[in-house]
Design a protein around this motif. Structure first.
Motif, PDB file in Angstrom:
ATOM      1  N   LEU A 257      42.676  -6.841 -51.457  1.00 56.69           N
ATOM      2  CA  LEU A 257      42.531  -5.949 -50.301  1.00 56.69           C
ATOM      3  C   LEU A 257      42.330  -6.726 -49.010  1.00 56.69           C
ATOM      4  O   LEU A 257      42.629  -6.219 -47.926  1.00 56.69           O
ATOM      5  N   TYR A 258      41.817  -7.952 -49.123  1.00 55.64           N
ATOM      6  CA  TYR A 258      41.462  -8.710 -47.933  1.00 55.64           C
ATOM      7  C   TYR A 258      42.491  -9.797 -47.603  1.00 55.64           C
ATOM      8  O   TYR A 258      42.233 -10.641 -46.742  1.00 55.64           O
ATOM      9  N   ASP A 259      43.652  -9.764 -48.263  1.00 54.93           N
ATOM     10  CA  ASP A 259      44.648 -10.812 -48.047  1.00 54.93           C
ATOM     11  C   ASP A 259      45.077 -10.908 -46.587  1.00 54.93           C
ATOM     12  O   ASP A 259      45.321 -12.001 -46.076  1.00 54.93           O
ATOM     13  N   ASP A 260      45.228  -9.771 -45.918  1.00 52.71           N
ATOM     14  CA  ASP A 260      45.735  -9.757 -44.549  1.00 52.71           C
ATOM     15  C   ASP A 260      44.633  -9.587 -43.514  1.00 52.71           C
ATOM     16  O   ASP A 260      44.908  -9.228 -42.360  1.00 52.71           O
ATOM     17  N   LEU A 261      43.400  -9.830 -43.886  1.00 52.86           N
ATOM     18  CA  LEU A 261      42.290  -9.466 -43.018  1.00 52.86           C
ATOM     19  C   LEU A 261      42.252 -10.263 -41.717  1.00 52.86           C
ATOM     20  O   LEU A 261      41.823  -9.748 -40.678  1.00 52.86           O
ATOM     21  N   SER A 262      42.693 -11.514 -41.749  1.00 58.13           N
ATOM     22  CA  SER A 262      42.651 -12.316 -40.517  1.00 58.13           C
ATOM     23  C   SER A 262      43.505 -11.714 -39.416  1.00 58.13           C
ATOM     24  O   SER A 262      43.297 -11.988 -38.234  1.00 58.13           O
TER      25      SER A 262
END
Length: 589
Positions: A257-262
């Motif tokens: 879920l946090y792969d694209d967080l940046s």
């Protein structure tokens, strides 16, 4: 009895709701606001708050409808993220009107936190945000839409995997049933479930308001999830620095879920912990350390973050802030391992019987980026000394997360030239030193109940027999079997055990190795020649250290490091006769 002993309570009124707010610590210090999740109340943070209160002004509040805060009437439509943002701003204005607050959220507290950290009306009221176990619903919605719009086998698998983890969300959308379950059998059994499944200490937690909190809190999901997932905000960019702490064992949320967080949080620091969902209860020590570090960094312009975190060094997210004990740390593999963990942001205890060497390693670890490093002088073969060391480390620095039993001595010579005293010296250090470390530090890990990892340095000699290393090889074979047995025993407790088997590594062990059955002059010659052979092989200890960090991160049971160690391990499994033949050859010393 309240879990928030010594807290000062006040009531904050907002939108017809009264919020119960607890404060700890000095109000003149930076304010840290802790927001709880579902189905919790503010008491979920009690252990974290206690650890932060001596450095910060710590504020906890019961989210509307939970704990001692009042509930909206009617419940439907009373838990929208917009209204929860109103509540947060009212609390922030009441406790820290003139300075922005540092926000920390877990589970639904983190979901709320993402809203607070991305909407325009909170700009200037938040100094930093630490998130754990709760994504932004907007980010989640975009994540789902992008994978559905451009499906690949990997993306479809991610969507299906998260869909399976979200089974409880569907149930909470059903009418009446969640309320009946929580006010009935589920509310009574919840503490026991947390104990068994999540290994959560439940003394005084959850509080008696749990059934009512959980029944009302179902409207958090009903009022927000569907609408935000279908129509996620396109402008959900964080306007504050964000620290993301991801429990890798979370049964409810995928790490993907946090792969694209940046993309949504440009000033992002990532941390991971090999634990389950309820981190505030299971690892308050580590959370408090990371929160304090992050808050201090952004109060001081970022200077307090370890270089490992700032530079994004490998394994910084995994080992940053963790406590690592390395024995035999004065030089060679031990020193290289201590420095490798330091570069990943870990706190390091460098143990050796060489006081000056241990102090040098601790000093180098601090310069390499460790937020803390300490030398300890101990003979690992001394059982009582090791027991006292473990007690001292626990009292002064906390429970060890990673133990590296690396101390060892070398002994070469034929079996009949090896005296009983020779055997005792080798076994005391190479085997019993490992046993003592596993017993005393491993027991602390078990009692904490939140996992850990033990690394035992064995050797390629553990599975490669040779006529010149009967005592050394026997000690290392025993370490290998001890590691395998201990790994089996501790698997159910979340504690990994790894046996590291280096081959010919250029370390100082050759300069101090003993050669049985030869005069002193000949022993010195053999040491010098052996050291020269290892130096010409020139396999650096830093490569072994890298293999150790990788083995812990991947929880590997056995790691032959050098090419010759890997070859010997393969032969021991598939062609043991070849190894037996090689064992008869006398090396040209």
């Amino acid at each position: 009895m309240s879990l928030l002993r010594g807290a000062r309570e006040r009531w904050v009124r907002t939108g017809g709701i009264e919020l119960c707010v607890a404060e700890m610590g000095d109000p003149d210090r930076p304010t840290v606001v802790l927001v709880h999740g579902y189905p919790d109340s503010k008491e979920v943070w009690s252990e974290v708050a206690r650890r932060l209160a001596d450095r910060f002004h710590v504020v906890l509040y019961d989210v509307r409808g939970h704990g001692r805060s009042t509930a909206p009437v009617p419940l439907r439509g009373g838990f929208t993220l917009e209204k929860l943002t109103d509540d947060f701003l009212a609390v922030a204005d009441a406790v820290s009107r003139d300075r922005p607050v540092h926000l920390v959220g877990h589970d639904w507290g983190s979901v709320q936190g993402w809203e607070f950290a991305t909407v325009g009306r909170t700009r200037g009221r938040i100094a930093s945000f630490t998130s754990m176990s709760g994504p932004s619903l907007d980010h989640f919605g975009h994540w789902m839409k992008e994978r559905v719009a451009r499906p690949t086998p990997r993306r479809v698998g991610q969507v299906l995997g998260q869909g399976a983890r979200s089974w409880y969300v569907y149930l909470l959308h059903t009418p009446v049933l969640p309320e009946l379950a929580w006010r009935g059998p589920l509310g009574k059994r919840w503490p026991g479930l947390l104990r068994r499944v999540e290994k959560v200490p439940t003394d005084g937690y959850p509080t008696g308001s749990l059934p009512q909190d959980a029944a009302r809190g179902a409207w958090l999901y009903r009022d927000n999830v569907r609408s935000r997932m279908l129509r996620p905000r396109p402008d959900a960019y964080a306007h504050v620095p964000v620290q993301l702490i991801t429990p890798t064992g979370d049964a409810f949320l995928s790490e993907r879920l946090y792969d694209d967080l940046s993309r949504w949080a440009p000033r992002l620091v990532r941390r991971t912990l090999p634990v389950k969902h309820w981190v505030p209860r299971t690892r308050p020590d580590q959370l408090a350390a990371w929160i304090a570090e992050f808050v201090t960094a952004h109060e001081e312009g970022g200077a307090a973050l370890p270089p490992a975190v700032v530079s994004g060094r490998r394994y910084a997210d995994r080992f940053g802030g963790q406590l690592v004990v390395v024995t035999g740390a004065a030089g060679g593999i031990g020193r290289a391992t201590a420095l490798a963990f330091a570069e990943a942001g870990a706190r390091v205890v460098a143990v050796d019987r060489d006081a000056e060497g241990a102090a040098r390693t601790a000093d180098q670890a601090l310069r390499a980026g460790a937020p803390g490093a300490w030398p300890e002088v101990v003979d690992v073969g001394d059982e009582q000394a090791m027991e006292k060391l473990a007690a001292r480390v626990a009292a002064e620095y906390g429970t060890v997360d990673v133990l590296v039993n690396n101390a060892g001595i070398g002994l070469s010579g034929s079996f009949f030239d090896t005296t009983a005293d020779d055997w005792r010296k080798v076994l005391d250090v190479n085997l019993l030193g490992v046993v003592h470390g596993c017993r005393f530090f491993g027991r602390q890990m078990v009692e904490r109940g939140q996992g850990g990892h033990i690394v035992n340095t064995a050797s390629a000699a553990a599975f490669q027999p040779t006529r010149l290393l009967p005592a050394y090889g026997a000690s290392k074979a025993a370490v290998l079997m001890l590691s395998e047995s201990l790994r089996a025993e501790l698997a159910g407790r979340g504690i990994g055990v790894t046996a590291i088997c280096p081959g010919f590594v250029n370390t100082g062990i050759t300069a101090t190795a003993r050669f049985a059955g030869v005069p002193e002059v000949e022993e010195r010659r053999l040491r010098k020649r052996t050291a020269g052979l290892y130096a010409r092989r020139n396999y650096p200890p830093e490569k072994v250290a890298a293999a150790i960090l990788r083995a812990v991160a991947e929880n590997r049971p056995l790691v032959p490091v050098t090419p010759e160690a890997r070859a010997a391990h393969l032969l021991s499994r598939f062609a043991p006769g070849a190894l037996r033949a090689l064992a008869r050859v006398r090396p040209p010393l």
